[in-house]
Write an enzyme that holds these catalytic residues in place. Sequence first.
Site: not given
Lengths: 271, 413
Positions: A49, A60
């Site tokens: 990824e 995040d």
Amino acid sequence: MDRLSTRFAACKAQGRAALITFVTAGDPDVASTPAILDALVAGGADIIELGMPFTDPMADGPAIELANLRSLGSGTKTKDIFAIAADFRARHPDTPLILMGYANPMLVRGANWFADQCKAAGIDGVICVDVPPEEDAEIGPALRAASVHPVRLATPTTDAQRLPAVLEGASGFLYHVAVAGVTGKQQAAQSSIEIAVARLKAATDLPVAVGFGVRTPEQAAAIGRVADGVVVGSAIVDIVGSHGDAAAPFVQEFVAALRGALTHQAQETAA
Amino acid sequence: MTDTIALPNSLRSQPDANGHFGAFGGRYVAETLMPLILELEKVYNAAKADPAFDAEMAELLRTYVGRPNPLYYAGRLTEALRAKAEPGKGAKIYLKREELNHTGAHKINNCIGQALLARRMGKKKVIAETGAGQHGVATATVAALFGLECKIFMGAKDVERQKPNVFRMKLLGAEVIPVHSGSSTLKDSMNDALRHWVSNVHDTFYIIGTAAGPHPYPELVRDFQSVIGKETRAQMLEAEGRLPDMLIAPVGGGSNAIGMFHPFLDDPEVAMIGVEAAGEGLTGKHAASLAGGASGILHGNRTYLLQDEDGQITEAHSISAGLDYPGIGPEHSWLHEIGRVKYMPIKDDEALESFQSLSRLEGIIPALESAHAIAAAEQVAPALDADKIIVVNLSGRGDKDIFTVADALGVEM
């Protein structure tokens, strides 16, 4: 079969979950990323990824947010990310590559432009964190038309009523976000992961991968017993954060430990 | 602007069922938040249909906020501008006195409404983002009023620059959390508030301070702020027996402006100007998302944003912390594209000038945000006939800004 299905099938044949590893493109800089990606593969990652940096990565936690800012701070541009991906594809023709990021950098030049670039760079799937099914009129169809998998997220708050909408249009694999939260902070209880994966697998034939808060080989192995894939991100990104452009060997060592735990767990299960 | 946009019969019927204002708005959030904002939408629709909700809100606005606040004819400002205008020119200027609300700005109107929704949803904790601290103070105030636990996310730079408001929030019982990520300003405090929210969805309500964010926030914030325009309408009919010719309001995210404009959108004789912060000028550092930005996706909605060619968000600048944001509410983006509202950039130095002129001419120290709207009125009014009427939304008072202004003027305090 495409690269993603082939890889999930191969891992399944070995009786283990696929190891999916995340790093941010251009962290700490564009020149260092290829060696770090190669280290992921050499350590035994099955699927990569690649994070597409954004100034405002709202989903995040601190580790990946800092990685985003390091990357952008060193001057990473969108064209560099596609170049990194295309070069990776040339070196590793069989390793699936997923691009993960936020809607604005992906859609700024239009969904079709983005999907075409992904296809040309040999990217297999895209995770767009802030496009839920309700807003998927642009990017999902463009990706599908370019034969790139739009990978959908299911979360602890995705109830039975919502799940069909999430699954409709999902492809490649289903990413189960194990905690209601941001990346790399809390970790979910193993029991809640097991219940969630069983629920998702009853609803879809897609492989189910589990991520968010997976930091150690032990955790990865435990999740690998029930899921088709395990995603590790922040723990790797932290290593890049500590070692910068010299991170590759440390990344490889850690990924090898993750992969070793998954392989060992598979052998135990078989025995 | 294109002539292919099909306009609805009423400009007041937006957004559509999915929260879109034309091509703008929507719900661009992580899957974790989707169920919660769908639930909020349901609760808000039920509240709208419930006369008891309306009655409780109206009572609090009357007895706690101090509404209705006056519509004031600014005679000395009007005359000063006429003195510089051609004979027969110089529109009459009224001020809508939002700065007289409890806590000194329009922000409290919205906070009361959202706190009532939080209570309906059974949430005991509220969070908010704040730049200069005005929305933080208003949120901390309603949290005290309703007995809710309150956390305010504020950029570390702003915590340093706005010490009096930080202390006010603490006095009101809120916890102020300095945000060190990114540029440590308003945009980053919103990122961290969203991160906290996604991690605490089960018990926390996010009181967003402006008419932006994922649907239904732009709609519900607008509706709660529409009390400004509704009062203005009634007060103007009483004072002058007709509607105003022009409304002027400052626009950061744009909640005070949309609150003033929305009740007049279907009155074609009423012109509207939203005033963006042009900072050091549109070729330098500024916060004018419409004049200097492009359509993009941030903080849950599609709207005009300051961004580079890769879609990375660029830093905003304005002398007014409340306008120092790289985006704008989605309904403004739509009103801009269809041309119903004109948006006008005003620079830091022009706002500073008007901050002082309104203080001296009317004895009212405006917030720097509101001073941008005053500056626009000073530029527009002299060209209009003397029988025209302008209403300027005086969205907040300027006490909070005296340190910034003194600094900009080189005054030692």
